[in-house]
Design an enzyme around this catalytic site. Structure first.
Site, PDB file in Angstrom:
ATOM      1  N   HIS A 327       1.133  -1.406  -0.098  1.00  0.00           N
ATOM      2  CA  HIS A 327      -0.005  -0.094  -0.128  1.00  0.00           C
ATOM      3  C   HIS A 327       1.036   1.528  -0.140  1.00  0.00           C
ATOM      4  O   HIS A 327       0.064   2.781  -0.580  1.00  0.00           O
ATOM      5  CB  HIS A 327      -0.911   0.001   1.247  1.00  0.00           C
ATOM      6  CG  HIS A 327      -2.259   1.053   1.650  1.00  0.00           C
ATOM      7  ND1 HIS A 327      -2.006   1.701  -0.201  1.00  0.00           N
ATOM      8  CD2 HIS A 327      -3.603   0.710   1.654  1.00  0.00           C
ATOM      9  CE1 HIS A 327      -3.090   2.338   0.626  1.00  0.00           C
ATOM     10  NE2 HIS A 327      -4.077   1.579   1.125  1.00  0.00           N
ATOM     11  N   LYS A 408     -29.325   6.522  -7.919  1.00  0.00           N
ATOM     12  CA  LYS A 408     -29.454   7.870  -8.064  1.00  0.00           C
ATOM     13  C   LYS A 408     -30.690   7.687  -9.092  1.00  0.00           C
ATOM     14  O   LYS A 408     -31.368   9.234  -9.242  1.00  0.00           O
ATOM     15  CB  LYS A 408     -28.264   7.915  -9.954  1.00  0.00           C
ATOM     16  CG  LYS A 408     -27.572   7.743  -9.441  1.00  0.00           C
ATOM     17  CD  LYS A 408     -26.197   7.595 -10.627  1.00  0.00           C
ATOM     18  CE  LYS A 408     -24.634   7.816 -10.389  1.00  0.00           C
ATOM     19  NZ  LYS A 408     -23.736   8.300 -11.584  1.00  0.00           N
ATOM     20  N   LEU A 412     -30.796   9.566  -5.098  1.00  0.00           N
ATOM     21  CA  LEU A 412     -29.577   9.173  -3.715  1.00  0.00           C
ATOM     22  C   LEU A 412     -28.861   9.346  -4.018  1.00  0.00           C
ATOM     23  O   LEU A 412     -28.313   9.198  -4.738  1.00  0.00           O
ATOM     24  CB  LEU A 412     -30.305   8.571  -3.011  1.00  0.00           C
ATOM     25  CG  LEU A 412     -31.813   8.707  -2.471  1.00  0.00           C
ATOM     26  CD1 LEU A 412     -31.705   6.851  -1.694  1.00  0.00           C
ATOM     27  CD2 LEU A 412     -31.327   9.559  -1.031  1.00  0.00           C
ATOM     28  N   TYR A 437     -14.580   5.096   8.879  1.00  0.00           N
ATOM     29  CA  TYR A 437     -13.939   5.703   8.608  1.00  0.00           C
ATOM     30  C   TYR A 437     -13.645   5.559   7.231  1.00  0.00           C
ATOM     31  O   TYR A 437     -14.038   5.185   6.862  1.00  0.00           O
ATOM     32  CB  TYR A 437     -12.448   5.330   8.924  1.00  0.00           C
ATOM     33  CG  TYR A 437     -11.163   5.876   7.387  1.00  0.00           C
ATOM     34  CD1 TYR A 437      -9.799   6.338   7.847  1.00  0.00           C
ATOM     35  CD2 TYR A 437     -11.138   5.351   6.452  1.00  0.00           C
ATOM     36  CE1 TYR A 437      -9.389   7.648   7.091  1.00  0.00           C
ATOM     37  CE2 TYR A 437     -10.280   5.318   5.316  1.00  0.00           C
ATOM     38  CZ  TYR A 437      -8.955   6.474   5.544  1.00  0.00           C
ATOM     39  OH  TYR A 437      -8.449   6.375   4.476  1.00  0.00           O
ATOM     40  N   THR A 439     -12.688   7.182   3.231  1.00  0.00           N
ATOM     41  CA  THR A 439     -11.550   7.602   2.128  1.00  0.00           C
ATOM     42  C   THR A 439     -11.734   8.773   0.841  1.00  0.00           C
ATOM     43  O   THR A 439     -13.093   9.037   0.650  1.00  0.00           O
ATOM     44  CB  THR A 439     -11.142   6.822   1.180  1.00  0.00           C
ATOM     45  OG1 THR A 439     -10.134   5.446   3.072  1.00  0.00           O
ATOM     46  CG2 THR A 439      -9.743   6.773   0.977  1.00  0.00           C
ATOM     47  N   THR A 450      -4.903  10.642  -0.253  1.00  0.00           N
ATOM     48  CA  THR A 450      -5.961  10.468   0.147  1.00  0.00           C
ATOM     49  C   THR A 450      -6.708  11.150   1.774  1.00  0.00           C
ATOM     50  O   THR A 450      -5.250  12.148   2.222  1.00  0.00           O
ATOM     51  CB  THR A 450      -6.197   9.139   0.480  1.00  0.00           C
ATOM     52  OG1 THR A 450      -5.381   8.868   1.660  1.00  0.00           O
ATOM     53  CG2 THR A 450      -6.671   7.963   0.016  1.00  0.00           C
TER      54      THR A 450
END
Length: 498
Positions: A327, A408, A412, A437, A439, A450
């Site tokens: 990562h 959609k 929404l 959390y 990102t 990010t």
């Protein structure tokens, strides 16, 4: 006429890099307000008042001084956060990367062209690898279109890190080695590394300036497979990459000290385009349930994955695929972009190679054999033991009842919808708000990666409370929206209980 020609030229992958704006420093006041908003759903009235007092003291005291230092730093760096984030979030972290930092998961090909089927894995791997090499070539020749948000270009620097990139362990801090270059910048590595039964092989993916075709790649992969079939497993040096970082760094130093050729092998692995992992496991997942293949991708055999490599393409023996990636050099959306490309190409060709079956005279793969001693073997054994102690619990189901188009249609936003669904599922289980959390992207700015969003807001908690109250009529005017949300909540609720 000249202007017309110029305008018609395709955009180059990295052409906007120098013109991207610097990462701004948010105002101290806004940062502190966002902090308080994130804290409020979880604090009692008394706790929140105490937090507000602390924040006010910080704002009027040391906060002002620290903020000025941030502003000064931003004057000398186009991205004031980049170095700090890379070091603190990735390179200085000492826990094992593979189970704590890396990302990965299943490939979706089993949904269409390639359902699980034994005896197909090498043929399929040759086609998947060929398409991956086409994507590498798009980046190398800068023909991959730069990504945009509307008309605003996004930073593409992370795409340089997808290939020929590897993290190298350090006693106190790791480093990233990137060997990739565009054609305009000069030559760069074009070899692959194949790992099978604890052994390493390498071959060049380009011959006479042309990427090897699937039949040629199949010949190379078959050679590796035949070399390993019925033979004892190799030493499994790659298991060391799953170790605690300082321990791996010291083991690596020792590995190099006993034979300089070991360093040459490490350099070959590090600079390779990517690693192909031939895995004997047969996860047998389905289009509805990806759990087995996901678990194997994330926690599978450490002797056939190089945990520090930017991309390990995992080929399972039942013809399904997965990946695991370090990562540190890039974020998951880079891999998602490539995987989307691969999936579209494989679907478009029905998972088949429709070109020439001719195979040129190319050298067979070369085996890379480390020199090891008792200490190295002991280090490998310890790494395996530590790795196998992990207890990762994963469920990965495909939700197929509807997708973002339906959401959609109900006016929404898909992300808002999913985040609220998770909040309500947690609230139903625990009768309390759930810290979460999400990102956020900062790629509109130079070398942006990010940031953090906190979906559990005061408004989200109020909505969850209303949804749990049978007397509430707040959603009665929109029954279709409520039905969609309820279906998704039930799914999230089921996953949280697993």
């Amino acid at each position: 006429m000249a202007n017309h020609v110029s305008e018609s030229l395709p955009e180059r992958t990295f052409q906007y890099q120098s013109s991207l704006p610097p990462l701004p420093v948010p105002s101290l006041e806004i940062s502190l307000l966002k902090y308080l908003n994130a804290v409020q759903p979880f604090a009692s009235e008394k706790e929140f008042k105490a937090t507000v007092d602390t924040v006010n003291k910080f704002q009027e005291g040391v906060g002002k001084e620290l903020h000025q230092k941030l502003l000064q730093r931003a004057k000398t760096k186009k991205n004031w956060l980049e170095e700090w984030w890379l070091d603190s979030a990735y390179l200085e972290v000492r826990v094992p990367s593979q189970l704590n930092v890396n990302f990965g998961g299943p490939a979706p090909y089993l949904e269409h062209c390639w359902p699980p089927e034994e005896g197909t894995h090498l043929q399929r791997a040759s086609i998947s690898t060929w398409h991956t090499l086409q994507y590498w070539n798009l980046i190398r020749t800068e023909r991959l279109a730069p990504q945009k948000s509307g008309k605003t270009p996004l930073d593409m620097d992370q795409f340089r890190m997808l290939f020929s990139t590897c993290k190298v362990p350090g006693v106190k801090k790791d480093t990233i080695r990137n060997y990739f270059k565009t054609e305009r910048e000069g030559p760069c590595p074009s070899h692959l590394v194949v790992m099978c039964r604890g052994r390493f092989f390498t071959f060049d993916a380009v011959c006479d300036g042309q990427i090897l075709t699937p039949p040629e790649l199949l010949r190379q992969l078959s050679y590796v497979s035949e070399c390993c079939e019925g033979e004892p497993e190799g030493d499994g040096v790659s298991a060391l990459t799953s170790e605690e970082r300082t321990r791996w760094a010291k083991a690596r130093e020792h590995l190099i000290s006993i034979d300089p050729h070991n360093n040459t092998i490490l350099e070959t692995i590090q600079s390779s385009l990517f690693v192909i992992s031939l895995d004997e496991t047969k996860p047998y997942s389905t289009p509805d349930n990806y759990t087995n293949v996901t678990l194997e991708a994330l926690t599978g055999n450490p002797t056939i994955r190089w945990g520090d490599k930017s991309y390990n393409s995992i080929v399972f023996a039942d013809g399904t695929f997965g990946s695991t990636c370090d990562h540190a050099p890039y974020d998951a959306m880079v891999l998602v972009s490539m995987c989307w490309y691969l999936d579209q190409q494989i679907k478009a060709t029905e998972g088949k190679w429709k070109g020439s079956e001719a195979v040129r005279s190319i050298p067979p793969p070369e085996e890379l054999v480390f020199t090891v001693d008792k200490k190295v073997l002991s280090d490998i054994s310890h790494a395996k033991q530590q790795y196998l102690k992990s207890d990762l619990q994963v469920v990965c189901y495909a939700f197929t009842a509807f997708g973002k188009a339906t959401i959609k249609q109900k006016k929404l936003h898909p992300d808002t919808f999913v985040q609220l669904a998770m909040q309500l599922a947690y609230y139903r289980m625990h009768k309390a708000p759930g810290s979460c959390y999400e990102t956020a992207m900062t790629r509109k700015y130079y070398h942006g990666r990010t940031e953090t969003m906190r979906p559990c807001t005061k408004e989200a908690v109020n909505w969850c409370t209303a949804m749990m109250d049978p007397t509430s009529t707040g959603c009665s005017a929109e029954p279709n929206r409520l039905i969609i949300v309820t279906v998704s909540i039930n799914l999230c609720y089921m996953l949280l209980q697993c």
